[in-house]
Motif scaffolding. Structure first.
Motif, PDB file in Angstrom:
ATOM      1  N   MET A  47      38.360  63.448  40.532  1.00  0.00           N
ATOM      2  CA  MET A  47      37.256  62.515  40.486  1.00  0.00           C
ATOM      3  C   MET A  47      37.532  61.392  41.464  1.00  0.00           C
ATOM      4  N   ALA A  48      36.559  61.055  42.267  1.00  0.00           N
ATOM      5  CA  ALA A  48      36.738  60.017  43.287  1.00  0.00           C
ATOM      6  C   ALA A  48      36.812  58.646  42.636  1.00  0.00           C
ATOM      7  N   GLN A  49      37.657  57.813  43.158  1.00  0.00           N
ATOM      8  CA  GLN A  49      37.801  56.445  42.652  1.00  0.00           C
ATOM      9  C   GLN A  49      36.731  55.574  43.274  1.00  0.00           C
ATOM     10  N   MET A  50      36.114  54.747  42.454  1.00  0.00           N
ATOM     11  CA  MET A  50      35.081  53.849  42.952  1.00  0.00           C
ATOM     12  C   MET A  50      35.727  52.702  43.696  1.00  0.00           C
ATOM     13  N   SER A  51      35.106  52.290  44.772  1.00  0.00           N
ATOM     14  CA  SER A  51      35.625  51.145  45.497  1.00  0.00           C
ATOM     15  C   SER A  51      35.277  49.886  44.714  1.00  0.00           C
ATOM     16  N   PRO A  52      36.113  48.852  44.811  1.00  0.00           N
ATOM     17  CA  PRO A  52      35.819  47.627  44.070  1.00  0.00           C
ATOM     18  C   PRO A  52      34.544  46.987  44.582  1.00  0.00           C
ATOM     19  N   PRO A  53      33.849  46.276  43.713  1.00  0.00           N
ATOM     20  CA  PRO A  53      32.590  45.662  44.135  1.00  0.00           C
ATOM     21  C   PRO A  53      32.828  44.585  45.184  1.00  0.00           C
ATOM     22  N   LEU A  54      31.841  44.389  46.042  1.00  0.00           N
ATOM     23  CA  LEU A  54      31.926  43.324  47.029  1.00  0.00           C
ATOM     24  C   LEU A  54      31.773  41.992  46.305  1.00  0.00           C
ATOM     25  N   MET A  55      32.730  41.111  46.525  1.00  0.00           N
ATOM     26  CA  MET A  55      32.728  39.853  45.803  1.00  0.00           C
ATOM     27  C   MET A  55      32.975  38.704  46.761  1.00  0.00           C
ATOM     28  N   PRO A  56      32.470  37.523  46.429  1.00  0.00           N
ATOM     29  CA  PRO A  56      32.754  36.371  47.275  1.00  0.00           C
ATOM     30  C   PRO A  56      34.249  36.066  47.282  1.00  0.00           C
ATOM     31  N   LYS A  57      34.713  35.404  48.324  1.00  0.00           N
ATOM     32  CA  LYS A  57      36.139  35.149  48.470  1.00  0.00           C
ATOM     33  C   LYS A  57      36.661  34.083  47.526  1.00  0.00           C
ATOM     34  N   SER A  58      35.810  33.198  47.058  1.00  0.00           N
ATOM     35  CA  SER A  58      36.289  32.151  46.168  1.00  0.00           C
ATOM     36  C   SER A  58      35.619  32.249  44.810  1.00  0.00           C
ATOM     37  N   ALA A  59      36.298  31.704  43.819  1.00  0.00           N
ATOM     38  CA  ALA A  59      35.785  31.759  42.455  1.00  0.00           C
ATOM     39  C   ALA A  59      35.214  30.414  42.038  1.00  0.00           C
ATOM     40  N   HIS A  60      34.632  29.681  42.970  1.00  0.00           N
ATOM     41  CA  HIS A  60      34.129  28.350  42.647  1.00  0.00           C
ATOM     42  C   HIS A  60      33.020  28.376  41.602  1.00  0.00           C
ATOM     43  N   ILE A  61      32.353  29.506  41.449  1.00  0.00           N
ATOM     44  CA  ILE A  61      31.282  29.583  40.450  1.00  0.00           C
ATOM     45  C   ILE A  61      31.840  29.624  39.032  1.00  0.00           C
ATOM     46  N   PHE A  62      33.149  29.868  38.876  1.00  0.00           N
ATOM     47  CA  PHE A  62      33.755  29.946  37.553  1.00  0.00           C
ATOM     48  C   PHE A  62      34.675  28.764  37.270  1.00  0.00           C
ATOM     49  N   LYS A  63      34.467  27.648  37.938  1.00  0.00           N
ATOM     50  CA  LYS A  63      35.339  26.490  37.741  1.00  0.00           C
ATOM     51  C   LYS A  63      35.355  26.021  36.298  1.00  0.00           C
ATOM     52  N   SER A  64      34.221  26.065  35.636  1.00  0.00           N
ATOM     53  CA  SER A  64      34.140  25.524  34.283  1.00  0.00           C
ATOM     54  C   SER A  64      34.556  26.521  33.210  1.00  0.00           C
ATOM     55  N   ASN A  65      34.746  27.792  33.552  1.00  0.00           N
ATOM     56  CA  ASN A  65      35.095  28.789  32.549  1.00  0.00           C
ATOM     57  C   ASN A  65      36.391  29.481  32.956  1.00  0.00           C
ATOM     58  N   ASP A  66      37.460  29.130  32.271  1.00  0.00           N
ATOM     59  CA  ASP A  66      38.780  29.646  32.606  1.00  0.00           C
ATOM     60  C   ASP A  66      38.876  31.162  32.413  1.00  0.00           C
ATOM     61  N   THR A  67      38.245  31.676  31.357  1.00  0.00           N
ATOM     62  CA  THR A  67      38.293  33.120  31.078  1.00  0.00           C
ATOM     63  C   THR A  67      37.615  33.912  32.190  1.00  0.00           C
ATOM     64  N   LEU A  68      36.429  33.462  32.605  1.00  0.00           N
ATOM     65  CA  LEU A  68      35.730  34.162  33.681  1.00  0.00           C
ATOM     66  C   LEU A  68      36.485  34.057  35.000  1.00  0.00           C
ATOM     67  N   ARG A  69      37.086  32.903  35.257  1.00  0.00           N
ATOM     68  CA  ARG A  69      37.847  32.726  36.493  1.00  0.00           C
ATOM     69  C   ARG A  69      39.040  33.691  36.521  1.00  0.00           C
ATOM     70  N   LYS A  70      39.759  33.817  35.402  1.00  0.00           N
ATOM     71  CA  LYS A  70      40.902  34.741  35.339  1.00  0.00           C
ATOM     72  C   LYS A  70      40.450  36.189  35.523  1.00  0.00           C
ATOM     73  N   GLU A  71      39.331  36.544  34.883  1.00  0.00           N
ATOM     74  CA  GLU A  71      38.806  37.907  35.031  1.00  0.00           C
ATOM     75  C   GLU A  71      38.366  38.166  36.463  1.00  0.00           C
ATOM     76  N   TYR A  72      37.744  37.180  37.090  1.00  0.00           N
ATOM     77  CA  TYR A  72      37.348  37.304  38.489  1.00  0.00           C
ATOM     78  C   TYR A  72      38.572  37.545  39.366  1.00  0.00           C
ATOM     79  N   GLU A  73      39.617  36.777  39.146  1.00  0.00           N
ATOM     80  CA  GLU A  73      40.844  36.937  39.940  1.00  0.00           C
ATOM     81  C   GLU A  73      41.478  38.311  39.697  1.00  0.00           C
TER      82      GLU A  73
END
Length: 140
Positions: free
Chosen positions: A1-27
């Motif tokens: 089964m072919a592996q999916m490529s990771p989604p295209l994401m912005p280089k910085s996680a500035h949109i998750f500054k206020s949510n530590d859980t989302l920032r960690k998951e983004y990273e």
């Protein structure tokens, strides 16, 4: 089964500054790490590791919690068995109604578009005739 490529994401996680859980998951996703395995050890019922009252109390509480969880699962399955088919049919009926409404609206919009195009064609044809008449008068 072919592996999916990771989604295209912005280089910085500035949109998750206020949510530590989302920032960690983004990273985690950004770095390409896989999800940690699901820990099922808390769902096991095991004998106490020592003969102390607190160990027995903890084991008893864990067993009671597992029993309550299984009771809730059985209740949910009974509800699904009793009412699931009817709820599914009702949901399908509602979706069919929505689809019918959308199809009717789409048909009306198409008819309006055809009417607008016919009116525009008529107006342009009339304008063409009027321009021809004006051109003839000008050349005379």
């Amino acid at each position: 089964m072919a592996q999916m490529s990771p989604p295209l994401m912005p280089k910085s996680a500035h949109i998750f500054k206020s949510n530590d859980t989302l920032r960690k998951e983004y990273e985690r996703v950004r770095s390409g790490h896989s999800l940690p395995l699901f820990d099922t050890t808390r769902y096991n019922i095991s004998a106490p590791t020592s003969d102390t009252a607190s160990a027995w109390q903890q084991a008893s509480n864990n067993a009671a919690s597992q029993l309550e969880h299984q009771t809730t699962r059985i209740d949910n399955l009974e509800l699904l068995q009793n009412f699931g088919a009817q709820a599914w049919k009702l949901s399908n009926h509602q979706k069919e109604q929505l689809l019918s409404s959308i199809e009717n609206r789409t048909q009306k919009l198409r008819e309006e578009g055809v009417h607008v195009n016919k009116a525009r064609k008529y107006e342009q044809t009339e304008a063409g005739v009027r321009l021809s008449e004006l051109e003839e008068r000008w050349s005379d």
